[in-house]
Design a protein around this motif. Structure first.
Motif, PDB file in Angstrom:
ATOM      1  N   LYS B  47       0.830  -1.213   0.000  1.00  0.00           N
ATOM      2  CA  LYS B  47       0.000   0.000   0.000  1.00  0.00           C
ATOM      3  C   LYS B  47       0.861   1.258   0.000  1.00  0.00           C
ATOM      4  CE  LYS B  47      -4.502  -1.325   1.776  1.00  0.00           C
ATOM      5  NZ  LYS B  47      -5.482  -1.171   2.833  1.00  0.00           N
ATOM      6  N   THR B  50       2.551   1.688  -3.464  1.00  0.00           N
ATOM      7  CA  THR B  50       1.643   2.055  -4.551  1.00  0.00           C
ATOM      8  C   THR B  50       0.925   3.380  -4.282  1.00  0.00           C
ATOM      9  OG1 THR B  50      -0.072   0.683  -3.535  1.00  0.00           O
ATOM     10  CG2 THR B  50       1.232  -0.315  -5.289  1.00  0.00           C
ATOM     11  N   LEU B  52      -1.087   4.166  -1.834  1.00  0.00           N
ATOM     12  CA  LEU B  52      -2.406   4.095  -1.198  1.00  0.00           C
ATOM     13  C   LEU B  52      -2.346   4.521   0.265  1.00  0.00           C
ATOM     14  CD1 LEU B  52      -3.753   0.760  -2.719  1.00  0.00           C
ATOM     15  CD2 LEU B  52      -4.690   3.033  -3.107  1.00  0.00           C
ATOM     16  N   LYS B  75       2.930   6.744  -9.830  1.00  0.00           N
ATOM     17  CA  LYS B  75       1.658   6.179 -10.309  1.00  0.00           C
ATOM     18  C   LYS B  75       1.721   5.836 -11.788  1.00  0.00           C
ATOM     19  CE  LYS B  75      -2.102   7.875  -7.422  1.00  0.00           C
ATOM     20  NZ  LYS B  75      -3.347   8.669  -7.466  1.00  0.00           N
ATOM     21  N   ILE B  78       3.543   2.302 -12.254  1.00  0.00           N
ATOM     22  CA  ILE B  78       3.150   1.068 -11.553  1.00  0.00           C
ATOM     23  C   ILE B  78       1.751   0.605 -11.966  1.00  0.00           C
ATOM     24  CG2 ILE B  78       4.513   1.634  -9.501  1.00  0.00           C
ATOM     25  CD1 ILE B  78       1.700   2.271  -8.157  1.00  0.00           C
ATOM     26  N   VAL B  80      -1.369  -2.309 -10.237  1.00  0.00           N
ATOM     27  CA  VAL B  80      -1.676  -3.215  -9.127  1.00  0.00           C
ATOM     28  C   VAL B  80      -2.783  -4.172  -9.548  1.00  0.00           C
ATOM     29  CG1 VAL B  80      -2.432  -3.344  -6.726  1.00  0.00           C
ATOM     30  CG2 VAL B  80      -1.187  -1.328  -7.517  1.00  0.00           C
ATOM     31  N   SER B  81      -2.598  -5.425  -9.242  1.00  0.00           N
ATOM     32  CA  SER B  81      -3.704  -6.365  -9.367  1.00  0.00           C
ATOM     33  C   SER B  81      -4.053  -6.787  -7.944  1.00  0.00           C
ATOM     34  CB  SER B  81      -3.292  -7.582 -10.196  1.00  0.00           C
ATOM     35  OG  SER B  81      -4.383  -8.463 -10.287  1.00  0.00           O
ATOM     36  N   PRO B  82      -5.128  -6.193  -7.374  1.00  0.00           N
ATOM     37  CA  PRO B  82      -5.416  -6.426  -5.952  1.00  0.00           C
ATOM     38  C   PRO B  82      -5.804  -7.871  -5.655  1.00  0.00           C
ATOM     39  CG  PRO B  82      -6.657  -4.558  -6.812  1.00  0.00           C
ATOM     40  CD  PRO B  82      -6.100  -5.297  -7.980  1.00  0.00           C
ATOM     41  N   GLN B  83      -5.734  -8.174  -4.373  1.00  0.00           N
ATOM     42  CA  GLN B  83      -6.029  -9.531  -3.912  1.00  0.00           C
ATOM     43  C   GLN B  83      -7.444  -9.944  -4.310  1.00  0.00           C
ATOM     44  OE1 GLN B  83      -5.528  -9.909   0.312  1.00  0.00           O
ATOM     45  NE2 GLN B  83      -6.208 -11.968   0.352  1.00  0.00           N
ATOM     46  N   GLU B  84      -8.389  -9.084  -3.981  1.00  0.00           N
ATOM     47  CA  GLU B  84      -9.770  -9.357  -4.366  1.00  0.00           C
ATOM     48  C   GLU B  84      -9.884  -8.960  -5.828  1.00  0.00           C
ATOM     49  OE1 GLU B  84     -14.039  -7.575  -3.282  1.00  0.00           O
ATOM     50  OE2 GLU B  84     -12.414  -7.129  -1.906  1.00  0.00           O
ATOM     51  N   ALA B  86     -10.613  -7.170  -8.708  1.00  0.00           N
ATOM     52  CA  ALA B  86     -11.151  -5.812  -8.838  1.00  0.00           C
ATOM     53  C   ALA B  86     -11.519  -5.536 -10.283  1.00  0.00           C
ATOM     54  CB  ALA B  86     -10.104  -4.815  -8.350  1.00  0.00           C
ATOM     55  N   MET B 100      -9.586   0.666 -18.317  1.00  0.00           N
ATOM     56  CA  MET B 100      -8.249   0.895 -17.773  1.00  0.00           C
ATOM     57  C   MET B 100      -7.377   1.690 -18.747  1.00  0.00           C
ATOM     58  SD  MET B 100      -8.451  -0.190 -14.802  1.00  0.00           S
ATOM     59  CE  MET B 100      -6.779   0.039 -14.241  1.00  0.00           C
ATOM     60  N   VAL B 103      -8.578   5.361 -18.463  1.00  0.00           N
ATOM     61  CA  VAL B 103      -8.162   6.115 -17.271  1.00  0.00           C
ATOM     62  C   VAL B 103      -6.647   6.373 -17.266  1.00  0.00           C
ATOM     63  CG1 VAL B 103     -10.094   5.331 -15.836  1.00  0.00           C
ATOM     64  CG2 VAL B 103      -7.922   4.114 -15.722  1.00  0.00           C
ATOM     65  N   HIS B 104      -5.934   5.645 -18.115  1.00  0.00           N
ATOM     66  CA  HIS B 104      -4.503   5.935 -18.256  1.00  0.00           C
ATOM     67  C   HIS B 104      -4.251   6.938 -19.374  1.00  0.00           C
ATOM     68  CE1 HIS B 104      -3.685   2.449 -15.611  1.00  0.00           C
ATOM     69  NE2 HIS B 104      -2.651   3.194 -15.282  1.00  0.00           N
ATOM     70  N   ALA B 148      -4.269  -4.798 -15.203  1.00  0.00           N
ATOM     71  CA  ALA B 148      -3.103  -4.136 -14.595  1.00  0.00           C
ATOM     72  C   ALA B 148      -2.016  -3.862 -15.633  1.00  0.00           C
ATOM     73  CB  ALA B 148      -2.553  -5.006 -13.472  1.00  0.00           C
TER      74      ALA B 148
END
Lengths: 243, 242
Positions: B47, B50, B52, B75, B78, B80-84, B86, B100, B103-104, B148
């Motif tokens: 966190k 990245t 957060l 930012k 990098i 991120v591919s979160p655990q849950e 997403a 994605m 937003v980039h 990601a």
């Protein structure tokens, strides 16, 4: 533009949920039809179409709080928002992305309600177009309430607070279903201090072409919309920082 | 230049020190697994790296850019591919990838190319028009990693990428993660020891917010005096608890 990509996603998430379509469009139309039939059988001035339609439009908009808050609360509850926080999207992008896409949906919803009202006997005049445009401050109020609730509550809490409490508050304190003067006293005073009845009265005045009658209601609605938006932005930024 | 260098990176939550003066270096193109039992400080470390969570003290440099003073540049490099998983559930696989890319800040034509490229690389073509929420866990995880990679990150954070997947789906995902090695720096957190051993160039073991040991899987086993990686991990963590 980054914010458009995010806005489009939010639009699609809301419009592709069948429950949202039912409550956002189907339910207000059913109410319009039902109350018009009742009015034809037992005439009640309150349910005459030119009186009823603006009320149903405002009531329909109250569901936007539920849609907006549910989307934001679910995004917060999952890792989706965290993923987006690591992208170049800024705080302003997030706020605009959650607020803006709902406004055209609100306008479309109001236009559909007035369109159905025309089919049920409402006289088709230019005032309808102005009435639809005048829903914008009302829409901003409800959408910002969604941003606020979505930033503060979980998606389960949002269901109770926005789905049950707010829609009932809007219904009871707006003068849509009964004349607030018949209750009077503290109930009417409280209703007059809240924006819902002013939203309905403003819409009714615009629809009948009564420019003077729009005031002071539009100030109440715009004031509430501005204040709620400021608080909602603050709440969203706070939760963003916490996450 | 190292891909990641942390300098006394610390995070405190009132009385709890979640990460304690972490000094970690990750080389360019390396796949480093961050291991530790629950509460070891892995997630907090990620966190902070990245952006957060802001560190209480210390700093970290990603390709030389400080997470404190140059978060915009961090930012931009990098992902991120979160655990849950997403993903946006009511959007199709194609729309999730396009989101994605959007937003980039990619232009429309680039968005199309990105979607086509990643759909092909991750075998997502057959489910491209299915809503993400309707996909199985394995497909969602694949999509999550593909999302990601849209921005061509220099550093990729994979948080428990195969958690809850069946053996087959996990094996497929391992293949995809292996294919990333050398192309970008990957930081992986996992509870599966066999995953860390199979995929990692190096492993870093954390315990109670502190870095206990870093090394290749072979070095870790040698250090613990066993030829089994999971046993080595347990020994090192237990030793640290004494």
């Amino acid at each position: 533009m980054r914010v458009f990509a995010f806005s489009k996603r939010n639009d699609l998430e809301i419009l592709r949920d069948p429950l949202n379509l039912f409550f956002g469009v189907g339910f207000p139309i059913v109410l319009l039809l039902l109350l018009t039939v009742i009015q034809r059988n037992i005439p009640v001035a309150l349910f005459e179409i030119e009186h009823l339609a603006p009320g149903i439009v405002v009531f329909g908009l109250s569901f936007m709080t539920l849609f907006s808050a549910t989307l934001i609360a679910k995004d917060r509850g999952s890792s989706f928002l965290q993923r987006l926080y690591t992208t170049p999207l800024t705080a302003v992008d997030f706020i605009l992305g959650y607020l803006l896409p709902l406004l055209p949906i609100c306008v479309a919803q109001s236009a559909i309600c007035y369109g159905v009202a025309v089919l049920l006997g409402l006289r088709a005049t230019a005032h309808i177009v102005i009435s639809v445009l005048c829903t914008l401050p009302v829409a901003l109020l409800f959408v910002s309430l969604g941003l606020l609730c979505g930033s503060v509550f979980t998606d389960k809490q949002v269901g109770g607070i926005c789905g049950a409490l707010l829609t009932n508050l809007t219904a009871w304190l707006s003068g849509i279903w009964f004349d607030l003067g018949l209750v009077g006293g503290a109930f009417q005073k409280i209703a007059n201090l809240l924006p819902f009845v002013h939203a309905v009265e403003m819409e009714r005045a615009v629809l009948r072409g009564d420019a003077a009658g729009v005031f002071p209601h539009i100030w109440w609605v715009s004031g509430y919309a501005a204040a709620v938006t400021v608080v909602a932005v603050g709440a969203f930024l706070r939760q963003m920082k916490r996450q | 230049m190292d891909a990641i260098q942390t300098v006394k990176l610390t995070k405190k939550y009132r009385d709890l020190t979640a990460v304690d003066a972490l000094e970690l270096t990750v080389r360019q193109g390396e796949l480093l697994s961050l291991l530790g039992v629950n509460g070891a400080g892995k997630t907090t470390t990620i966190k902070m790296l990245t952006g957060l969570t802001r560190p209480t003290s210390g700093d970290a440099f990603l390709n030389g850019k400080s997470i404190l003073t140059d978060s915009g540049a961090v930012k931009a490099m990098i992902a991120v591919s979160p655990q849950e998983t997403a993903v946006a559930p009511n959007l199709t696989v194609r729309e999730n990838l396009a989101l994605m890319a959007g937003v980039h800040g990619f232009a429309k034509a680039q968005v199309k190319d990105k979607v086509a490229d990643l759909s092909g690389r991750f075998g997502l073509g057959e489910v491209a028009d299915k809503r993400a929420g309707k996909l199985s866990g394995g497909w969602q995880r694949r999509l999550s990693i593909a999302m990601a990679l849209v921005s061509d990150p220099k550093i990729l954070f994979l948080d428990e990428p195969t958690l809850g997947l069946d053996v087959l789906a996990r094996s497929e995902l391992w293949g995809m993660i292996r294919a990333l090695k050398g192309k970008m720096t990957v930081i992986l957190t996992t509870h599966y020891m066999e995953e860390a051993e199979a995929l990692s160039d190096r492993v870093a073991i954390m315990k109670s917010g502190r870095l206990m040991l870093t090394g290749t899987p072979a070095e870790i086993k040698r250090h613990a005096g066993t030829d089994k990686f999971d046993e080595a991990f347990v020994r090192i963590v237990k030793e640290a608890a004494k």
